[in-house]
Motif scaffolding. Sequence first.
Motif, short mmCIF file in Angstrom:
data_model
loop_
_atom_site.label_atom_id
_atom_site.label_comp_id
_atom_site.label_asym_id
_atom_site.label_seq_id
_atom_site.Cartn_x
_atom_site.Cartn_y
_atom_site.Cartn_z
N PHE A 16 3.00 6.75 -2.99
CA PHE A 16 4.00 6.61 -1.93
C PHE A 16 4.20 7.92 -1.18
CE2 PHE A 16 8.50 6.45 -0.52
CZ PHE A 16 8.39 5.38 0.35
N SER A 17 4.14 9.03 -1.89
CA SER A 17 4.35 10.33 -1.25
C SER A 17 3.22 10.72 -0.31
CB SER A 17 4.52 11.42 -2.31
OG SER A 17 3.37 11.53 -3.12
N SER A 18 2.08 10.03 -0.39
CA SER A 18 0.96 10.34 0.49
C SER A 18 1.06 9.65 1.84
CB SER A 18 -0.36 9.94 -0.19
OG SER A 18 -0.42 8.53 -0.38
N TYR A 19 2.08 8.81 2.02
CA TYR A 19 2.27 8.14 3.31
C TYR A 19 2.88 9.10 4.33
CZ TYR A 19 0.96 3.49 1.65
OH TYR A 19 0.26 2.41 1.19
N LYS A 128 11.30 15.99 -4.36
CA LYS A 128 9.99 15.98 -5.00
C LYS A 128 8.88 15.62 -4.01
CE LYS A 128 7.40 15.87 -8.85
NZ LYS A 128 7.30 16.93 -9.87
N ILE A 129 9.11 14.63 -3.16
CA ILE A 129 8.03 14.11 -2.32
C ILE A 129 8.10 14.59 -0.87
CG2 ILE A 129 7.90 12.06 -3.77
CD1 ILE A 129 9.04 10.46 -1.45
N LEU A 130 9.31 14.90 -0.37
CA LEU A 130 9.40 15.41 0.99
C LEU A 130 9.38 16.93 0.93
CD1 LEU A 130 11.86 13.04 2.83
CD2 LEU A 130 9.62 13.74 3.63
N PHE A 228 -0.75 15.55 9.27
CA PHE A 228 -0.25 14.18 9.16
C PHE A 228 -0.66 13.38 10.39
CE2 PHE A 228 2.87 17.01 7.08
CZ PHE A 228 2.66 16.59 5.77
N SER A 229 -1.21 12.22 10.16
CA SER A 229 -1.61 11.32 11.23
C SER A 229 -1.33 9.89 10.80
CB SER A 229 -3.09 11.49 11.56
OG SER A 229 -3.90 11.21 10.43
N TRP A 230 -1.13 9.05 11.80
CA TRP A 230 -0.83 7.65 11.52
C TRP A 230 -2.10 6.88 11.19
CZ3 TRP A 230 3.88 5.68 10.78
CH2 TRP A 230 4.98 6.41 11.25
N LYS A 231 -2.10 6.28 10.02
CA LYS A 231 -3.22 5.44 9.60
C LYS A 231 -2.78 3.98 9.59
CE LYS A 231 -4.85 9.22 6.66
NZ LYS A 231 -5.16 9.66 5.28
N ARG A 232 -3.74 3.11 9.34
CA ARG A 232 -3.43 1.68 9.34
C ARG A 232 -2.41 1.32 8.26
NH1 ARG A 232 -7.87 -3.26 8.95
NH2 ARG A 232 -6.35 -4.98 9.11
N ARG A 233 -2.57 1.92 7.08
CA ARG A 233 -1.65 1.61 5.99
C ARG A 233 -0.25 2.12 6.30
NH1 ARG A 233 -2.09 5.78 0.97
NH2 ARG A 233 -1.78 7.69 2.15
N CYS A 285 14.25 -1.09 -1.53
CA CYS A 285 14.44 -0.01 -2.50
C CYS A 285 13.25 0.13 -3.45
CB CYS A 285 15.71 -0.26 -3.31
SG CYS A 285 17.24 -0.12 -2.37
N LEU A 286 12.57 -0.97 -3.73
CA LEU A 286 11.45 -0.95 -4.67
C LEU A 286 10.12 -0.67 -3.99
CD1 LEU A 286 12.41 -3.98 -6.93
CD2 LEU A 286 12.44 -1.57 -7.59
N LEU A 287 10.13 -0.34 -2.72
CA LEU A 287 8.87 -0.08 -2.01
C LEU A 287 8.01 1.00 -2.68
CD1 LEU A 287 9.73 -0.32 1.81
CD2 LEU A 287 8.18 -1.76 0.49
N PRO A 288 8.59 2.13 -3.13
CA PRO A 288 7.74 3.13 -3.81
C PRO A 288 7.09 2.58 -5.07
CG PRO A 288 9.82 4.10 -3.17
CD PRO A 288 9.95 2.63 -2.95
#
Length: 306
Positions: A16-19, A128-130, A228-233, A285-288
């Motif tokens: 999730f942190s790689s998005y 942690k992720i940002l 950072f670039s916008w990908k399809r995912r 909330c459960l997306l990650p």
Amino acid sequence: MWAVTGMFQKNSPDAFSSYHPVILFLYFCVVLFFTMFFLHPVLLAISFCSVFLYSVQLNGRKAIRFNIFCMLPVTVIVSLINPLFSHAGVTILFYLNENPVTLESIAFGIVSGGAFITVIIAFSCFNKILTSDKLMYLFGRLIPVLSLMFSMTLRFVPRYKAQIKKIANAQLCIGMDASHGNLLQRVKNGIQILSILITWALENAIETADSMKARGFGLKGRTSFSVFSWKRRDKTLLATEAALLFALLLGLGLGKFESVYFPAIRIAWPEGKSAAFYLAYALFCLLPIIVNRRENIVWNKLKSPD
């Protein structure tokens, strides 16, 4: 308890942190907004369980120990203290030193304590992720000075902690650390170490500011490199967040998340069609967790022989 840890601990790094940073920032903004401003028991339970599981996924057993042995007592303390100072409410349970203890004040104390620890756990995941580079990307063009200060603040604790260890080790070599001498001498040595750290911090801040100024940070029309670039995912997940957020705002407008504790408890519980709005919040909330589990399934399939 350890089964929960084992569910996450051996997995691949957090997917999730790689998005894209915009997706991550939007997620935490929505979760924190509904947690802090809507003390609805169901929403609060969903928020707490989600950020608790995500913190375990990020930090393993360390997060479980911290959340149970540090955060849980905070909830208990807040829940007990609130009725002692707040006597509002119409349902009086008993009197303590001639002061009424009401059901409403106890209920409000419980949800307030739950919201407090949920926000703390959520911010631990946020930190942690940002990372600083993601925050610089998000706010560097809009508010460059504030983004630089925020980025430096986030790395304040780990960097200064490492630096004070270096200073203490250097002072130990010459016998002037906080463990040598009598009590007065130890205090003087401790103050000396702190003085060296403050001097280093001020000098480091000036050097960082001069370095950023020399690179044109904050100038109008300045261009900057970004990884950072916008990908399809990213677009797919952003569309999912937007759809769920629209459902949440619709439920909010219809009063499906109403929760009032004074003078009497009045809570809109999920029932019938309104349960769909709570389901939307749970999915958000459960997306990650969902993203990471999906990535793990795909990774295990790729590793398995044909």
